[in-house]
Design a protein around this motif. Structure first.
Motif, PDB file in Angstrom:
ATOM      1  N   LEU A  52       0.826  -1.209   0.000  1.00  0.00           N
ATOM      2  CA  LEU A  52       0.000   0.000   0.000  1.00  0.00           C
ATOM      3  C   LEU A  52       0.855   1.251   0.000  1.00  0.00           C
ATOM      4  O   LEU A  52       0.410   2.322  -0.414  1.00  0.00           O
ATOM      5  N   ARG A  81       3.036   1.795   7.901  1.00  0.00           N
ATOM      6  CA  ARG A  81       3.361   2.278   9.242  1.00  0.00           C
ATOM      7  C   ARG A  81       2.079   2.540  10.023  1.00  0.00           C
ATOM      8  O   ARG A  81       1.969   2.189  11.197  1.00  0.00           O
ATOM      9  N   HIS A  82       1.098   3.126   9.364  1.00  0.00           N
ATOM     10  CA  HIS A  82      -0.181   3.364  10.031  1.00  0.00           C
ATOM     11  C   HIS A  82      -0.914   2.074  10.361  1.00  0.00           C
ATOM     12  O   HIS A  82      -1.830   2.075  11.170  1.00  0.00           O
ATOM     13  N   LEU A  83      -0.535   0.989   9.688  1.00  0.00           N
ATOM     14  CA  LEU A  83      -1.166  -0.298   9.989  1.00  0.00           C
ATOM     15  C   LEU A  83      -0.364  -1.096  11.023  1.00  0.00           C
ATOM     16  O   LEU A  83      -0.580  -2.293  11.188  1.00  0.00           O
ATOM     17  N   SER A  95       4.081   4.722   4.239  1.00  0.00           N
ATOM     18  CA  SER A  95       3.321   5.456   5.248  1.00  0.00           C
ATOM     19  C   SER A  95       2.092   4.659   5.666  1.00  0.00           C
ATOM     20  O   SER A  95       1.784   4.531   6.853  1.00  0.00           O
ATOM     21  N   GLU A  96       1.396   4.083   4.689  1.00  0.00           N
ATOM     22  CA  GLU A  96       0.199   3.292   4.986  1.00  0.00           C
ATOM     23  C   GLU A  96       0.545   2.091   5.855  1.00  0.00           C
ATOM     24  O   GLU A  96      -0.168   1.772   6.799  1.00  0.00           O
TER      25      GLU A  96
END
Lengths: 353, 260
Positions: free
Chosen positions: A240, A246-248, A243-244
């Motif tokens: 994804l 890391r957010h997950l 950044s995505e």
């Protein structure tokens, strides 16, 4: 719904093809052996007294000491190449990231050639006596891994962490050129023996397979593959975007380090065992994605199986096409893979993989 | 305050002046806050700093804990991921996941059974009006459809929070690629999400949409917070001209104030 194969059909099909390919690979070659004799010869070789089988001694020797290690080596190296291709494409979030194209194999090649030249006399495919042999057994994969890691890191940074395909490919061109020059230089200072080894091995060959080198490749593939497979959900999230992911909840920095280090070690082992065999890491994961989708939980193990299958088939062709001589298997995989790469570049315009 | 930014300064390495200078903002549970301002004023950079993807000076607290603290241990990081999500402005996923699989990726920080996952995927894909796209390949969608699938992914991610846990949802221009109906749908959905123990912070460009759906507007320009308050106070031609350099006209239509 997009066309996708279920695991119920894909896994048995792959395993069946692997078994079939392995049997064919054992039976054919400079000397064709019937399937009964293959079975009998293998049993005789592994357990000489068992069943008192009537099989020529040379069959048992050819099968057990030459074809079987070569077959297993093909499965391991092909599996490693398939695995590393899939992982690098995940790291770069791009399906063109083949270890050969972006220069990782070449980097590993320089490391290995360095050891080959400066350890000449105790070259890779022979059992030179003395203590140096033991050292080289370890030094060759180590140097190759270091070279591979260095190139991966460089391409990754130059390619703006995988954001820029153009930069990634150009970095690959640059590293391949640099590695070519370095190997050329090493050729100059090499003696005849090392020169021949380097040349053969630059084209990629499974001819040097011994049970010792097979064991290293198998160990690296098993451990590296298991560690990477365990992180398959995180690899999916990484597709994804960083950044995505890391957010997950993915520790992206550590995941990337793990991917770079493990692929470099695995490529180092594969390259030092079989030389530079190209395009398997490109063709195999792409095909699996077409059949099963990009989910790494399936992509990784299937790429290992299919990579092994493809390399064994290519090696069988390489051994039989000009028998009793044999071609470097790298030529076969390149003949197969390079047009596929061109096709992928063509497809790249649609941006869907 | 669920999310607290104190004395934040962002300066890019080769920039002559800071992008944002000594900004302090707090975001409360249950509120939708719209971040507004001209292009390049630092809205997205503010979200990136809050996400820890950008170097900054100052202090950022998530759920009352310093931001960097959350990322030190893997367990904390995963716990944070269950109650804190970001909808990115663009998605560059080129691999052929189906939309259902993309939404499923949002459930990665949790440990739900296969059946529970299916149920939530279905629920949030319907909420974001993308259920009919579940078997389509994500890269083949239009920009607006992609945005709504990603929204369903982030919403399913926040559904992993324990009951009673407060949550933070950051939306980076969630309506930029959407058609008229879906712009309203998505912002109405953001309001609903805020009602469920969540602080919602969204970057927007459409002042009227922001005024209609946000509880609070924050206008950024020239590195500073130019205005911060409720929409009725802030939707003033003078203020808008000061922030955007464009003077509109305020009209009243059927009870809605709009700036044209």
């Amino acid at each position: 719904m997009e066309f996708r194969l279920s695991d119920k059909s894909l896994l048995p099909a792959l395993v069946a093809l692997l078994l079939l390919g392995s049997c064919v690979s054992l039976a054919v070659g400079a000397m064709t052996i019937g399937w009964r004799d293959v079975l009998a010869g293998l049993i005789h070789w592994s357990w000489p007294g068992f069943l008192e089988l009537d099989v020529p001694e040379q069959y048992a020797l050819v099968l057990g000491e030459i074809r079987l290690p070569r077959l297993v080596m093909g499965l391991m190296v092909g599996g490693t190449l398939g695995l590393c291709g899939a992982v690098m494409q995940g790291l770069f979030r791009n399906p063109l990231a083949d270890p050969g194209i972006i220069g990782v194999s070449a980097g590993a090649g320089v490391g290995a050639a360095f050891v080959l030249v400066f350890a000449s006399g105790a070259a890779l495919t022979t059992f030179a006596g003395g203590i140096f042999k033991d050292l080289q057994w370890f030094l060759l994969p180590l140097a190759a891994s270091l070279g591979g890691a260095l190139s991966t890191w460089l391409v990754y940074r130059l390619g703006d962490r995988g954001k820029s395909v153009v930069m990634m490919l150009l970095a690959g061109v640059a590293i391949n050129a640099l590695a070519g020059a370095a190997i050329g230089l090493l050729n100059y200072v090499a003696d005849d023996r090392a020169l021949r080894d380097i040349t053969l091995w630059q084209m990629g060959t499974l001819g040097g397979a011994t049970w010792g080198t097979v064991a290293v490749s198998a160990l690296v593939l098993m451990i590296g593959g298991a560690l990477l497979w365990r992180r398959a959900p995180a690899l999916n999230a990484l597709l994804l975007g960083e950044s995505e992911a890391r957010h997950l909840g993915v520790d992206v920095v550590r995941l990337k380090q793990l991917m770079i280090v493990l692929t470099a070690i695995a490529m180092g082992a594969a390259v030092s065992a079989a030389g530079m065999i190209g395009f398997i890491g490109l063709v195999v994961p792409h095909t699996i994605r077409l059949l099963r989708g990009p989910d790494h939980r399936y992509l990784l193990p299937y790429s290992v199986l299919a990579g092994g299958l493809l390399l064994v088939l290519a090696d069988t062709v390489a051994r039989t096409l000009v028998a009793p001589a044999e071609m470097p298997v790298g030529i076969i995989t390149a003949l197969l893979g390079a047009p596929f790469f061109i096709y992928l570049l063509w497809q790249q315009r649609q941006q869907i993989f | 305050m669920l999310l607290e930014v104190t004395d934040l300064t962002i300066q890019y390495p080769r920039a002559t002046a800071p992008l944002l200078e000594h900004i302090s903002l707090g975001f409360a549970c249950g509120e939708v806050t719209a971040l507004l301002g001209p292009n390049g004023c630092g809205k997205t950079s503010l979200l990136r700093a809050i996400s820890g993807e950008l170097d900054y000076r100052g202090n950022i607290q998530l759920f009352g804990r310093p931001q960097a603290d959350w990322y030190r241990r893997q367990n904390d990081h995963r716990a944070l991921a269950r109650r804190y999500g970001l909808l990115p402005q663009h998605s560059n996923l080129n691999f052929a996941f189906t939309c259902g699989e993309v939404v499923q990726l949002g459930l990665a920080p949790g440990s739900l059974s296969r059946a529970e996952q299916e149920e939530r995927i279905g629920h949030f894909m319907q909420r974001a009006d993308v259920w009919h796209l579940r078997d389509r390949l994500f890269p083949s969608l239009s920009g607006g459809e992609k945005q709504r699938v990603q929204l369903a992914r982030v919403l399913s991610q926040l559904s992993l929070a324990d009951a009673g846990d407060k949550k933070i949802l950051l939306l980076d221009e969630p309506t930029s690629a959407l058609d008229l109906k879906h712009q309203h749908d998505v912002l109405a959905l953001a309001r609903e999400v805020a009602g469920d123990n969540t602080a919602v912070v969204t970057v927007l460009h459409d002042l009227n949409l922001a005024a209609r759906y946000a509880d609070r507007l924050v206008m950024l320009a020239n590195g500073l917070v130019q205005a911060d308050g409720n929409p009725a106070e802030l939707l003033q031609p003078e203020l808008v001209e000061q922030v955007y350099g464009y003077r509109g006209q305020l009209v009243d239509v059927a009870g809605y104030r709009a700036l044209l």
